[in-house]
Design a protein around this motif. Structure first.
Motif, PDB file in Angstrom:
ATOM      1  N   GLY A  55       0.906  -1.275  -0.110  1.00 62.15           N
ATOM      2  CA  GLY A  55       0.094  -0.235   0.444  1.00 62.15           C
ATOM      3  C   GLY A  55       0.501   1.545   0.059  1.00 62.15           C
ATOM      4  N   VAL A  56       2.103   0.640   0.361  1.00 65.33           N
ATOM      5  CA  VAL A  56       2.563   2.125   0.016  1.00 65.33           C
ATOM      6  C   VAL A  56       3.775   2.447  -1.606  1.00 65.33           C
ATOM      7  N   ARG A  86       4.261   7.460  -0.085  1.00 69.06           N
ATOM      8  CA  ARG A  86       3.248   8.239   0.145  1.00 69.06           C
ATOM      9  C   ARG A  86       2.040   6.339  -0.091  1.00 69.06           C
ATOM     10  N   ALA A  87       1.091   6.713   1.047  1.00 73.66           N
ATOM     11  CA  ALA A  87       0.402   5.336   0.791  1.00 73.66           C
ATOM     12  C   ALA A  87      -0.718   5.570  -0.193  1.00 73.66           C
ATOM     13  N   VAL A  91      -2.735   0.349   4.081  1.00 75.04           N
ATOM     14  CA  VAL A  91      -1.631   0.037   4.300  1.00 75.04           C
ATOM     15  C   VAL A  91      -0.931  -1.054   5.162  1.00 75.04           C
ATOM     16  N   VAL A 149       6.112   8.888   5.542  1.00 73.89           N
ATOM     17  CA  VAL A 149       4.393   8.304   5.577  1.00 73.89           C
ATOM     18  C   VAL A 149       3.824   7.786   6.354  1.00 73.89           C
ATOM     19  N   VAL A 151       1.423   6.198   9.690  1.00 73.48           N
ATOM     20  CA  VAL A 151       0.563   4.870   9.502  1.00 73.48           C
ATOM     21  C   VAL A 151      -0.291   4.716  10.467  1.00 73.48           C
TER      22      VAL A 151
END
Length: 160
Positions: A55-56, A86-87, A91, A149, A151
Motif C-alpha cells: 500500500g506504499v 504515499r499510501a 497499508v 508516510v 501510518v
C-alpha cells in the motif's frame, strides 16, 4: 524478461546487503536540454512499490543525461533526486521491518554510482521515513531528499 535478467545481474554484482530487485513503473519525463545527437537531457519520474510494505508507493524524480554518452549508457547522471512516498491503498506489513533498510537501488553510471532509497521506521510517531541519495565507490554526495508516510495508529508498524 531481458530487463529483469539485467536487473538481477546488476543486483548480484552489487554484492551482499543490496536492495531487493524492485521493478519501477515509468510515470513520465520532461526534456531539460535539447541535444542535436542522441536523446535530450531529461528529468524522469518513476514509481516504486515498497516491497516490504503493502500500500506504499514511492515516486522518485531524477536527472537523466542524454547525448551520445547517454544513448550508449556511458554517461554519469547527476546526483540530484527527489522522492515522495504515499499510501496508495490500505497499508499492511507482511512481516516485521528492520528499523533501517535499503529498499531500492539503481545504477546511475557504468560502474561507480548508485541511487539509493532507504526506509527508516519512526516507531514513536508510527511513521515510515524514506531517504534518497546517491553514492559512489570513492565519494558520495550529500544531496538527498526525504519524505514520510504516517501510518494509522490502529496499524502499529511491526519491528524486527
Amino acid at each position: 524478461m531481458a530487463a529483469a535478467g539485467i536487473a538481477l545481474i546488476a543486483l548480484l554484482a552489487a554484492g551482499p546487503g543490496a536492495a531487493h530487485a524492485v521493478e519501477s513503473d515509468a510515470i513520465g519525463e520532461v526534456d531539460t536540454v535539447f541535444k542535436w545527437i542522441g536523446p535530450d537531457h531529461k528529468i524522469v519520474v518513476d514509481a516504486y512499490d515498497d516491497p516490504g510494505v503493502q500500500g506504499v508507493t514511492c515516486y522518485v524524480s531524477r536527472a537523466k543525461t542524454g547525448g551520445v554518452k547517454g544513448a550508449l549508457g556511458l554517461a554519469e547522471d547527476k546526483s540530484e533526486a527527489s522522492i515522495a512516498c504515499r499510501a496508495v491503498g490500505p497499508v499492511s506489513f507482511p512481516k516485521p521491518l528492520p528499523r533501517k533498510e535499503e529498499v531500492f537501488s539503481e545504477r546511475r553510471s557504468l560502474v561507480f554510482k548508485r541511487l539509493r532509497v532507504v526506509r527508516m521506521v519512526d516507531p514513536k510517531r508510527n511513521t515510515l521515513v524514506y531517504l534518497t541519495y546517491s553514492d559512489r565507490v570513492i565519494e558520495g554526495s550529500p544531496q538527498n531528499s526525504v519524505t514520510a508516510v504516517p501510518v494509522d495508529r490502529g496499524t502499529p508498524i511491526p519491528l524486527k
